[in-house]
Design a protein around this motif. Structure first.
Motif, PDB file in Angstrom:
ATOM      1  N   GLY A 122       0.827  -1.206   0.000  1.00  0.00           N
ATOM      2  CA  GLY A 122       0.000   0.000   0.000  1.00  0.00           C
ATOM      3  C   GLY A 122       0.855   1.247   0.000  1.00  0.00           C
ATOM      4  O   GLY A 122       2.068   1.197   0.139  1.00  0.00           O
ATOM      5  N   ARG A 123       0.188   2.366  -0.178  1.00  0.00           N
ATOM      6  CA  ARG A 123       0.879   3.658  -0.198  1.00  0.00           C
ATOM      7  C   ARG A 123       0.699   4.330   1.160  1.00  0.00           C
ATOM      8  O   ARG A 123      -0.407   4.737   1.518  1.00  0.00           O
ATOM      9  N   PRO A 124       1.790   4.459   1.913  1.00  0.00           N
ATOM     10  CA  PRO A 124       1.671   5.067   3.244  1.00  0.00           C
ATOM     11  C   PRO A 124       1.443   6.567   3.156  1.00  0.00           C
ATOM     12  O   PRO A 124       1.786   7.212   2.176  1.00  0.00           O
ATOM     13  N   ALA A 125       0.863   7.115   4.217  1.00  0.00           N
ATOM     14  CA  ALA A 125       0.682   8.566   4.310  1.00  0.00           C
ATOM     15  C   ALA A 125       2.019   9.240   4.576  1.00  0.00           C
ATOM     16  O   ALA A 125       2.282  10.335   4.080  1.00  0.00           O
ATOM     17  N   ASN A 126       2.856   8.578   5.365  1.00  0.00           N
ATOM     18  CA  ASN A 126       4.132   9.152   5.783  1.00  0.00           C
ATOM     19  C   ASN A 126       5.076   8.009   6.133  1.00  0.00           C
ATOM     20  O   ASN A 126       4.640   6.968   6.611  1.00  0.00           O
ATOM     21  N   VAL A 127       6.364   8.199   5.894  1.00  0.00           N
ATOM     22  CA  VAL A 127       7.366   7.191   6.254  1.00  0.00           C
ATOM     23  C   VAL A 127       8.455   7.873   7.060  1.00  0.00           C
ATOM     24  O   VAL A 127       8.981   8.910   6.666  1.00  0.00           O
ATOM     25  N   GLU A 128       8.787   7.282   8.209  1.00  0.00           N
ATOM     26  CA  GLU A 128       9.876   7.755   9.053  1.00  0.00           C
ATOM     27  C   GLU A 128      10.863   6.618   9.231  1.00  0.00           C
ATOM     28  O   GLU A 128      10.521   5.448   9.042  1.00  0.00           O
ATOM     29  N   LEU A 129      12.090   6.970   9.603  1.00  0.00           N
ATOM     30  CA  LEU A 129      13.140   5.976   9.801  1.00  0.00           C
ATOM     31  C   LEU A 129      13.666   6.066  11.221  1.00  0.00           C
ATOM     32  O   LEU A 129      14.023   7.148  11.690  1.00  0.00           O
ATOM     33  N   LEU A 130      13.712   4.912  11.903  1.00  0.00           N
ATOM     34  CA  LEU A 130      14.283   4.810  13.237  1.00  0.00           C
ATOM     35  C   LEU A 130      15.470   3.855  13.168  1.00  0.00           C
ATOM     36  O   LEU A 130      15.331   2.742  12.662  1.00  0.00           O
ATOM     37  N   VAL A 131      16.630   4.312  13.659  1.00  0.00           N
ATOM     38  CA  VAL A 131      17.815   3.456  13.710  1.00  0.00           C
ATOM     39  C   VAL A 131      18.465   3.575  15.084  1.00  0.00           C
ATOM     40  O   VAL A 131      18.407   4.628  15.722  1.00  0.00           O
ATOM     41  N   LEU A 132      19.070   2.482  15.514  1.00  0.00           N
ATOM     42  CA  LEU A 132      19.827   2.540  16.770  1.00  0.00           C
ATOM     43  C   LEU A 132      21.110   3.330  16.583  1.00  0.00           C
ATOM     44  O   LEU A 132      21.467   4.158  17.406  1.00  0.00           O
ATOM     45  N   ILE A 133      21.816   3.047  15.476  1.00  0.00           N
ATOM     46  CA  ILE A 133      23.111   3.676  15.214  1.00  0.00           C
ATOM     47  C   ILE A 133      23.086   4.331  13.837  1.00  0.00           C
ATOM     48  O   ILE A 133      22.753   3.696  12.842  1.00  0.00           O
ATOM     49  N   ASP A 134      23.443   5.597  13.809  1.00  0.00           N
ATOM     50  CA  ASP A 134      23.596   6.334  12.557  1.00  0.00           C
ATOM     51  C   ASP A 134      25.089   6.541  12.335  1.00  0.00           C
ATOM     52  O   ASP A 134      25.728   7.300  13.062  1.00  0.00           O
ATOM     53  N   ARG A 135      25.646   5.827  11.356  1.00  0.00           N
ATOM     54  CA  ARG A 135      27.056   6.003  11.015  1.00  0.00           C
ATOM     55  C   ARG A 135      27.163   7.252  10.149  1.00  0.00           C
ATOM     56  O   ARG A 135      26.783   7.254   8.990  1.00  0.00           O
ATOM     57  N   LEU A 136      27.674   8.288  10.734  1.00  0.00           N
ATOM     58  CA  LEU A 136      27.744   9.580  10.053  1.00  0.00           C
ATOM     59  C   LEU A 136      28.746   9.557   8.896  1.00  0.00           C
ATOM     60  O   LEU A 136      29.693   8.779   8.883  1.00  0.00           O
ATOM     61  N   TYR A 137      28.535  10.442   7.947  1.00  0.00           N
ATOM     62  CA  TYR A 137      29.466  10.710   6.842  1.00  0.00           C
ATOM     63  C   TYR A 137      29.712   9.494   5.947  1.00  0.00           C
ATOM     64  O   TYR A 137      30.791   9.341   5.390  1.00  0.00           O
ATOM     65  N   SER A 138      28.724   8.623   5.803  1.00  0.00           N
ATOM     66  CA  SER A 138      28.935   7.422   5.003  1.00  0.00           C
ATOM     67  C   SER A 138      27.838   7.191   3.970  1.00  0.00           C
ATOM     68  O   SER A 138      27.804   6.154   3.345  1.00  0.00           O
ATOM     69  N   ARG A 139      26.935   8.139   3.775  1.00  0.00           N
ATOM     70  CA  ARG A 139      25.794   7.923   2.890  1.00  0.00           C
ATOM     71  C   ARG A 139      26.199   7.890   1.427  1.00  0.00           C
ATOM     72  O   ARG A 139      27.004   8.694   0.979  1.00  0.00           O
ATOM     73  N   HIS A 140      25.571   6.973   0.712  1.00  0.00           N
ATOM     74  CA  HIS A 140      25.643   6.957  -0.740  1.00  0.00           C
ATOM     75  C   HIS A 140      24.378   7.577  -1.318  1.00  0.00           C
ATOM     76  O   HIS A 140      24.340   7.941  -2.484  1.00  0.00           O
ATOM     77  N   LEU A 141      23.327   7.639  -0.500  1.00  0.00           N
ATOM     78  CA  LEU A 141      22.037   8.185  -0.908  1.00  0.00           C
ATOM     79  C   LEU A 141      21.593   9.235   0.109  1.00  0.00           C
ATOM     80  O   LEU A 141      21.954   9.141   1.284  1.00  0.00           O
ATOM     81  N   PRO A 142      20.787  10.194  -0.304  1.00  0.00           N
ATOM     82  CA  PRO A 142      20.364  11.258   0.625  1.00  0.00           C
ATOM     83  C   PRO A 142      19.238  10.793   1.552  1.00  0.00           C
ATOM     84  O   PRO A 142      18.096  11.198   1.429  1.00  0.00           O
ATOM     85  N   ILE A 143      19.582   9.918   2.485  1.00  0.00           N
ATOM     86  CA  ILE A 143      18.618   9.358   3.431  1.00  0.00           C
ATOM     87  C   ILE A 143      19.088   9.688   4.841  1.00  0.00           C
ATOM     88  O   ILE A 143      20.250   9.465   5.180  1.00  0.00           O
TER      89      ILE A 143
END
Length: 182
Positions: A122-143
């Protein structure tokens, strides 16, 4: 290999409780919200979040887990075939607020694959992301995550390991592992 403890089991319990209170602040009674853990490791985080929310709210929050294996952009680039994990989404996400849950955010590619896989339900109204650990400065995508347990500066050669008692670890802990250069 060097293994450094970055979050012990007591701090991990506090992080999960804090994340749950942040979720309650934004989602209230969760009447229009669901949780989806990303397989394989986000499932354990999602289950812990669901259990903690149930103890606070006195009701179960719809929680499932999502396999992204065949939605990954590197699916056909591997030498050995990937094995799919189970998907369990026994509710519709149409018009719901979806909280995607994973243990570690690194490049963002798993989250991109999850967004593709999720649309089958289905198509959600909104999507959020929860993570325990965010490894900074390592993104390949703007997420970027909406909810973060802890930000960690790490090198490309390092990895973050989240251990759960449910996976036969002696305690719930989060480690930063560095390979020794020879």
């Amino acid at each position: 290999m060097q293994k450094r403890l970055i979050v012990n089991h007591q701090l991990l319990d506090i992080m999960v409780l804090r994340l749950c209170h942040q979720l309650i602040e934004n989602h209230g009674d969760f009447s229009d919200s669901v949780i989806l853990g990303l397989q394989p490791r986000g499932r354990f985080v999602a289950q812990r979040i669901q259990h903690t929310l149930a103890s606070i709210l006195g009701r179960q929050v719809p929680t499932g887990y999502l396999d992204t294996t065949f939605h990954r952009d590197d699916f056909r680039r591997r030498e050995t075939p990937l094995t799919a994990n189970a998907t369990k989404v026994d509710f519709l996400i149409e018009g719901k607020n979806v909280i995607l849950v994973d243990d570690v955010l690194y490049t963002g590619r798993s989250v991109r694959a999850a967004l593709d896989a999720m649309i089958a339900y289905g198509r959600p109204a909104n999507v959020e992301l929860l993570v325990l650990i965010d490894r900074l400065y390592s993104r390949h995508l703007p997420i970027q995550p909406t909810y973060v347990g802890r930000h960690v500066n790490s090198l490309q050669s390092q990895r973050v390991l989240v251990e759960w008692k449910e996976q036969q670890a002696p305690e719930d802990n989060i480690w930063l592992i560095t390979k020794n250069e020879e």
